[in-house]
Scaffold this active site. Structure first.
Site, mmCIF file in Angstrom:
data_model
loop_
_atom_site.group_PDB
_atom_site.id
_atom_site.type_symbol
_atom_site.label_atom_id
_atom_site.label_comp_id
_atom_site.label_asym_id
_atom_site.label_seq_id
_atom_site.Cartn_x
_atom_site.Cartn_y
_atom_site.Cartn_z
ATOM 1 C CB CYS A 43 -0.936 -0.006 1.197
ATOM 2 S SG CYS A 43 -1.975 1.468 1.293
ATOM 3 C CB CYS A 48 -3.663 2.250 -1.979
ATOM 4 S SG CYS A 48 -3.100 1.181 -0.666
ATOM 5 C CE1 TYR A 179 -6.691 -2.210 -6.432
ATOM 6 C CE2 TYR A 179 -7.697 -4.379 -6.579
ATOM 7 C CZ TYR A 179 -6.712 -3.546 -6.089
ATOM 8 O OH TYR A 179 -5.748 -4.045 -5.253
ATOM 9 C CD GLU A 183 -7.568 1.996 -8.622
ATOM 10 O OE1 GLU A 183 -8.377 2.183 -7.688
ATOM 11 O OE2 GLU A 183 -6.462 1.438 -8.459
ATOM 12 C CD GLU A 443 -28.716 18.475 -3.349
ATOM 13 O OE1 GLU A 443 -29.768 18.779 -2.755
ATOM 14 O OE2 GLU A 443 -28.076 19.248 -4.064
#
Length: 449
Positions: A43, A48, A179, A183, A443
């Site tokens: 990571c 990441c 992913y 990415e 919202e």
């Protein structure tokens, strides 16, 4: 009671191993941790963290193009310096590596900068030849990128090497549809590469909600990313000019400057000596563990990607925490794997928690699905025809929200808070009773119909 050199010996100083070592030491255990590369693990060092920094850099490509509509005169063309971004990212990695190392040292954990292998139920052998004993051994060595066994595979790179490229490739082929593939496809596309993504099937991001992943596919294609489905590697040939020609099933060959493999990850159990202690592996090479992260050897435990349970950094950290608290802190507890939020930092990003619509229908039978399909205000003014999609899956009888999935700007940031509501078992009525925060994208979570 047997007399050991250490109460705990951790092999692997990634997120899970570091947390387990630090907390165990804080509980009073004598702890050592061995790491053959750098403290921080996938990571921090090659995953990441540096990837997210590249994602931030890539977002500027669109922001600069959109700036004119917001009153900013930006020179055209804008010059992008990959070496500057790359070096700044690697400098940040160095800083975090230092912080992780200091944390261990400050808690009294002994750091051994060498490879360690298991040589018995309570014994570890270091690369230097030294042998040490421990009451408990924790395996936290993570996983590595899988590389297809096709002719010429040595000419390709993985995500590990992507952070160290000399230049942004003009043409890049990315193999995979998970992913990591999506990415980096978004990152390199924004940096100006011609990106082609190939996959053995016609499904990207398996496991994510179908509507959300289909939206990403549509947007990615509009951004200029090419997809080739039902394509398996047949070979890679390197020409005298350094270009790579890739042959694949069901498609014509393609010539690119770089091939990147993002075809899954393999647990790092090879050559670890686990057989000397009777530690069982599954058919993918991952360590089999129980709910307390204990392997088939009572004194050996494992956390993180090497167990192939949920390959996410926060999960490894929680597993390391639970191990330390249970074994050394007198506070036994286990990790709850239900409703773990996850994100894909694509362009735009997507995020989700709980069951997908298909999973909910299979498990619950009758469900109610609510959606909001809209353009973010920023995209409207910028003239960018890119629509966000939010999706809520609810249990029909109770209205309990069992899944929440979204794609659009800042989706991971929004989902983290919303995941609390899903984890708490709140209902659609609870969302509806919450006043909307206007004007915001978030919202839409309380306005879905």
């Amino acid at each position: 009671m047997a007399d050991y050199d250490y109460d705990l010996f951790v092999i692997g100083a990634g997120s899970g191993g570091v947390r387990a070592a630090r907390v165990s030491a804080a509980h009073g255990a004598k702890v050592a941790i061995a790491e053959e590369y750098r403290v921080g693990g996938t990571c921090v060092i090659r995953g990441c963290v540096p990837k997210k920094l590249l994602v931030y850099g890539a977002h500027f490509a669109e922001d600069l193009r959109d700036a004119k509509q917001f009153g900013w005169d930006v020179p055209e063309p804008c010059n992008f310096s990959w070496p500057r971004l790359r070096d700044n990212v690697l400098r940040e990695v160095d800083r975090i590596n230092g912080a992780y190392t200091a944390t261990l040292t400050n808690h009294g954990v002994e750091i051994l900068e060498e490879r360690a292998t298991v040589s018995g139920p309570n014994q570890v052998t270091l690369a230097s030849g030294r042998t040490v004993t421990a009451g408990r051994i924790l395996i936290a060595v993570g996983a590595r990128p899988a590389i297809p066994a096709c002719p010429g595979h040595e000419h390709g790179i993985t995500s590990n090497e992507a952070f160290h490229l000399d230049a942004v490739p003009k043409r890049i082929l990315i193999a995979g549809a998970g992913y990591i593939a999506n990415e980096f496809a978004g990152i390199f596309n924004e940096f100006g590469s011609k990106v082609t993504l190939i996959n053995r099937t016609d499904v990207i991001l398996r496991g994510y909600d179908e509507s959300i992943r289909d939206r990403l596919l549509q947007i990615s294609m509009l951004k200029g990313i090419d997809f080739r489905f039902h394509a398996e590697f047949e070979g890679i040939e390197k020409g005298e000019d350094g270009c790579l020609t890739v042959t694949m099933s069901n498609h014509e060959p393609i010539t690119v400057d770089c091939v990147m493999f993002a075809t899954g990850r393999v647990p790092n159990t090879d050559g670890l000596g686990l057989e000397t202690a009777g530690v069982a592996l599954d058919d993918k090479g991952a360590i089999k563990v129980d709910e307390d992260s204990r392997s088939t050897c009572d004194s050996i435990y494992a956390v993180g990607d090497v167990t192939n349970r949920v390959q996410l950094t926060p999960v490894a950290i929680r597993e390391g925490q639970a191990f330390a608290d249970t074994q050394f802190g007198g506070k036994p507890h286990r990790v709850d794997y239900e409703n773990i939020p996850a994100a894909v930092f694509s362009h735009p990003p997507m995020a989700g928690v709980g069951m997908t619509e298909a999973q909910a229908k299979t498990k619950l039978g009758s469900v109610k699905v609510y959606q909001s399909d809209f353009r973010a205000m920023k995209n409207v003014l910028a003239g960018r025809n890119e629509r966000a999609l939010y999706k809520m899956i609810c249990e029909s009888e109770t209205g309990r929200v069992v899944g929440l999935h979204m794609i659009g700007p800042d989706s991971p940031e929004i989902l983290q808070a919303a995941a609390i509501a899903v984890k708490a078992g709140l209902t659609k009525d609870d969302f509806d009773r919450t006043v909307a925060l206007h004007p915001s994208m978030a919202e839409e979570l309380v306005l879905m119909r």
